[in-house]
Design an enzyme around this catalytic site. Structure first.
Site, PDB file in Angstrom:
ATOM      1  N   PRO A 160       0.795  -1.231   0.000  1.00 52.61           N
ATOM      2  CG  PRO A 160       0.166  -0.846   2.222  1.00 52.61           C
ATOM      3  CD  PRO A 160       0.941  -1.807   1.356  1.00 52.61           C
ATOM      4  CE1 TYR A 161       6.839   4.608   1.135  1.00 49.03           C
ATOM      5  CE2 TYR A 161       7.258   4.142  -1.184  1.00 49.03           C
ATOM      6  CZ  TYR A 161       7.543   4.849  -0.035  1.00 49.03           C
ATOM      7  OH  TYR A 161       8.518   5.812  -0.050  1.00 49.03           O
ATOM      8  CG  ASP A 162       4.121   2.602  -5.095  1.00 49.28           C
ATOM      9  OD1 ASP A 162       5.047   3.039  -4.396  1.00 49.28           O
ATOM     10  OD2 ASP A 162       4.311   1.848  -6.078  1.00 49.28           O
ATOM     11  CE  LYS A 165       6.165   8.223   0.966  1.00 52.57           C
ATOM     12  NZ  LYS A 165       6.717   9.364   1.727  1.00 52.57           N
TER      13      LYS A 165
END
Length: 217
Positions: A160-162, A165
């Site tokens: 889920p990082y992208d 961001k």
């Protein structure tokens, strides 16, 4: 980059850098120290923050250390309180801290999703709100958010990082419009791969990157 100060207008400014215990955050904090800023650094690991603080002081910077988990609103409130107690104001906020969990989309749990968005996107909003409250009366200040190229183009197993961001990128554009009316500048930076690098080592070659190598923190 020169080892000496380059920007006279930064001398004496108060800069808050999140995620300053390692890598990009540490490098930003040390650059501010060289420029003569008064620093507040935060992160989850106190021992790494103390290492950064020692390096900053060795470069001539004043530095206050505030351990904090940015997924907790109370920790963010305490961070601003500690900043005002240490230096009385805030001129620059750098939101660098992140929960860098990257998983195939089909394997992401709701707990992982919520944790990443709390630490990255929700924290960005809360930090911006807290910084604005200090900067708005004097009608000046700078907010800088560290994003990722993955918010613009997908990484394999980047969730889920992208996604978190990408939410920050949208927030930055809106804050730039709204806070700009009060003289507060808001910008985002989307670095590529910037893994930790041992002192004296060279960054790994990357053929797909125009400079032919990873970034350096």
């Amino acid at each position: 980059m020169t080892d000496g100060p380059c920007y006279a207008d930064l001398r004496g400014k108060v800069a808050l850098v999140t995620g300053a215990g390692t890598n990009i955050g540490r490098a930003i904090a040390l650059r501010f120290a060289i420029e003569g800023c008064r620093l507040v650094i935060c992160g989850r690991r106190a021992e790494l923050l103390e290492e950064t603080a020692a390096l900053a002081r060795a470069r001539g910077g004043e530095c206050a250390v505030v351990p904090a988990d940015l997924s907790r609103e109370a920790d963010i409130d305490h961070l601003f309180q500690a900043t005002l107690e240490a230096f009385g104001t805030l001129d620059v906020l750098v939101q660098n801290a992140a929960e860098m969990r990257m998983t195939l989309a089909q394997h992401v749990t709701l707990e992982q999703w919520d944790r990443s968005f709390a630490t990255i996107a929700r924290a960005a909003f809360l930090l911006a709100r807290g910084a604005y409250a200090i900067m708005e009366p004097k009608r000046e200040g700078v907010l800088l958010f560290i994003s990722t190229v993955g918010a613009l183009r997908a990484h394999h197993h980047g969730v889920p990082y992208d996604a978190a961001k990408a939410a920050v990128d949208g927030l930055v554009r809106n804050l730039a419009c709204d806070y700009g009316l009060q003289g507060i500048r808001v910008n985002g930076i989307a670095p590529g791969a910037t893994p930790p690098l041992a002192e004296g080592a060279s960054p790994a070659p990357r053929r797909e990157v125009p400079l032919g190598r990873n970034g350096t923190g």
